[in-house]
Design an enzyme around this catalytic site. Structure first.
Site, mmCIF file in Angstrom:
data_model
loop_
_atom_site.group_PDB
_atom_site.id
_atom_site.type_symbol
_atom_site.label_atom_id
_atom_site.label_comp_id
_atom_site.label_asym_id
_atom_site.label_seq_id
_atom_site.Cartn_x
_atom_site.Cartn_y
_atom_site.Cartn_z
ATOM 1 N N CYS A 35 -7.647 -27.380 8.478
ATOM 2 C CA CYS A 35 -6.281 -26.892 8.722
ATOM 3 C C CYS A 35 -5.547 -27.790 9.715
ATOM 4 O O CYS A 35 -6.134 -28.588 10.428
ATOM 5 C CB CYS A 35 -6.297 -25.427 9.157
ATOM 6 S SG CYS A 35 -6.456 -25.136 10.925
ATOM 7 N N CYS B 226 -6.652 -27.464 13.424
ATOM 8 C CA CYS B 226 -7.905 -28.154 13.761
ATOM 9 C C CYS B 226 -7.738 -29.672 13.705
ATOM 10 O O CYS B 226 -8.447 -30.413 14.385
ATOM 11 C CB CYS B 226 -9.022 -27.683 12.832
ATOM 12 S SG CYS B 226 -9.488 -25.963 13.151
ATOM 13 N N CYS C 166 -13.160 -27.380 9.693
ATOM 14 C CA CYS C 166 -11.935 -26.814 9.113
ATOM 15 C C CYS C 166 -10.912 -27.921 8.868
ATOM 16 O O CYS C 166 -10.740 -28.820 9.688
ATOM 17 C CB CYS C 166 -11.358 -25.763 10.050
ATOM 18 S SG CYS C 166 -9.817 -25.021 9.463
ATOM 19 N N ASP D 299 0.858 -1.180 0.000
ATOM 20 C CA ASP D 299 0.000 0.000 0.000
ATOM 21 C C ASP D 299 0.898 1.235 0.000
ATOM 22 O O ASP D 299 2.114 1.137 0.154
ATOM 23 C CB ASP D 299 -0.989 -0.026 1.163
ATOM 24 C CG ASP D 299 -0.303 0.080 2.503
ATOM 25 O OD1 ASP D 299 0.920 0.317 2.531
ATOM 26 O OD2 ASP D 299 -0.991 -0.080 3.521
ATOM 27 N N HIS E 103 -4.941 -20.925 12.025
ATOM 28 C CA HIS E 103 -6.332 -21.326 11.777
ATOM 29 C C HIS E 103 -7.127 -20.206 11.106
ATOM 30 O O HIS E 103 -7.832 -20.446 10.113
ATOM 31 C CB HIS E 103 -7.056 -21.753 13.066
ATOM 32 C CG HIS E 103 -8.529 -21.780 12.855
ATOM 33 N ND1 HIS E 103 -9.156 -22.801 12.181
ATOM 34 C CD2 HIS E 103 -9.485 -20.839 13.111
ATOM 35 C CE1 HIS E 103 -10.442 -22.503 12.053
ATOM 36 N NE2 HIS E 103 -10.662 -21.322 12.606
ATOM 37 N N ASP F 243 -8.074 -7.293 1.352
ATOM 38 C CA ASP F 243 -7.063 -7.541 2.380
ATOM 39 C C ASP F 243 -7.644 -7.087 3.702
ATOM 40 O O ASP F 243 -8.515 -6.216 3.727
ATOM 41 C CB ASP F 243 -5.791 -6.734 2.117
ATOM 42 C CG ASP F 243 -5.955 -5.289 2.517
ATOM 43 O OD1 ASP F 243 -6.566 -4.520 1.748
ATOM 44 O OD2 ASP F 243 -5.526 -4.907 3.626
HETATM 45 ZN ZN LIG Z 1 -8.634 -24.715 11.396
#
Ligand SMILES: [Zn+2]
Length: 378
Positions: free
Chosen positions: A316, A319, A314, A91, A345, A276
């Site tokens: 990820c 998780c 989730c 930016d 996460h 963003d």
């Molecule tokens: Zn997760």
């Protein structure tokens, strides 16, 4: 060549696009994690790659003050300095400089401000911001604009918008004259691209006019700035819609500094290509997790013995491995790992959400994902 952008599929106003940079292709709609100081807080670059971050942000104001853009340029640019081979966007520093309300003075020429680090005095002009951003070497850089304060009268908002338009022209002229003044420039790769920014405060007529005149100036992509500054969410949507009416459909369209997961989905559905926000990373450091069931405050006592994952839906790594009870323990014990795991996460949640949005657009239907999104703002 300047930032080739192709649209692969559409679902209503939403678009599935491909943005080709010198550092790889970015599939849109895309969420861009914020890496203010050349670091997405708490997360190393290889983890960002694993999470599927395609493009991240750096901050001109912060990197100019520390470590300094000349140093970054001499070390081969921000990509090499931070060992990030994927796309980068910086930016302009405008937003940060204007946020220093008691420490700055704005004139037609530019903004005089004091460093938040040591109080030293600095002067940013549109030309200076572009010079710094060329030296940092991000794939996409932003025009130096004035973020109109909120609330503001129509007349003042117009004056501010007019100055942003004059500054956009100065940014473009400086950029065209100097964009190849870097050792890593290659005629075989897409050039760095300068985006214009639509302002106009909370007035739809000014948003449309700002968009029309920024498009007349001519940029390879357009941002909508000055939103999420305390206005109601309905107003944010209205301002985005007003600008999108005017912005060309064959160019990437970027809404700066938004939003909650459900908002990011809504804006993508409206035809926004890039977004963003510091929210997933900042909230993570405060123990707030975004999940498919809404927002979860991990420090809450009710998670002390909860053996479930942060978000059962989730995929990820956090998780898959850790319980809410453990994440709560880390957080209340101020263990640094709390910020790392929470951030991993939250970023996974945002990036997976955008992946699902792109998949839905490719199938031509966003209605399921829009209906399934849960409010996480409170
Ligand atoms: Zn997760």
């Amino acid at each position: 060549m300047t930032l080739p952008f192709t649209i692969q599929a559409q679902a209503g106003a939403a678009r599935l696009g491909r943005l080709t940079t010198a550092h790889g292709v970015v599939e849109t709609p895309v969420f861009m994690p914020v890496g203010t100081l050349g670091s997405v807080k708490s997360v190393p670059q290889d983890t960002l790659e694993e999470l599927g971050a395609q493009i991240i942000l750096g901050n001109t104001y912060h990197l100019y003050l520390r470590p300094g853009h000349e140093l970054v340029r001499n070390l081969g640019g921000l990509h090499r300095f931070m060992s990030w081979e994927r796309a980068l966007l910086t930016d302009s520093g405008g937003f940060q400089v204007f946020s220093l309300s008691s420490l700055r003075k704005i004139t037609e020429d530019g903004v005089n401000f004091r460093s938040h680090l040591d109080g030293s005095s600095h002067f940013f002009t549109p030309e200076r911001s572009i010079e710094i951003q060329i030296a940092l070497g991000a794939d996409i850089i932003m025009a130096f604009d004035e973020c109109t304060e909120h609330p503001a009268e129509h007349g003042h908002t117009r004056d501010s918008m007019e100055m942003t338009l004059r500054w956009a022209q100065r940014c473009k002229e400086y950029f065209e004259a100097h964009k190849h003044d870097v050792p890593w420039h290659s005629p075989d790769l897409p050039d760095q691209a300068l985006f214009g920014i639509v302002q106009g405060g909370m007035y739809a007529d000014l948003r449309r006019e700002s968009a029309e005149r920024t498009v007349e100036a001519g940029f390879p992509g357009y941002a909508i700035g000055g939103l999420s500054v305390g206005e109601p969410r309905e107003k944010t949507r209205e301002m985005i819609a007003a600008a999108l009416e005017v912005l060309p459909k064959d160019k990437p369209r970027y809404v700066m500094g938004v939003g909650y997961p459900e908002e990011v989905i809504q804006y993508a559905a409206m035809g926004v290509d890039m977004m963003d926000c510091v929210l997933p990373t900042r909230a993570a450091r405060h123990g707030l997790l975004f999940t498919s069931e809404g927002r979860l405050n991990i420090k809450n006592m009710r998670f002390a013995q909860d053996q479930g994952p942060p978000d059962a839906a989730c995929k990820c790594k956090v998780c898959a491995r850790y319980t809410r009870a453990y994440l709560r323990h880390l957080f209340v014990s101020s263990e640094p790992l709390a910020g790392i795991l929470n951030t991993m996460h939250n970023l996974a949640f945002y990036l997976d959400t955008m992946r699902a949005v792109r998949h839905a657009i490719s199938l031509g239907d966003l209605s399921g994902i829009l209906a399934g999104s849960v409010s996480t703002s409170a």
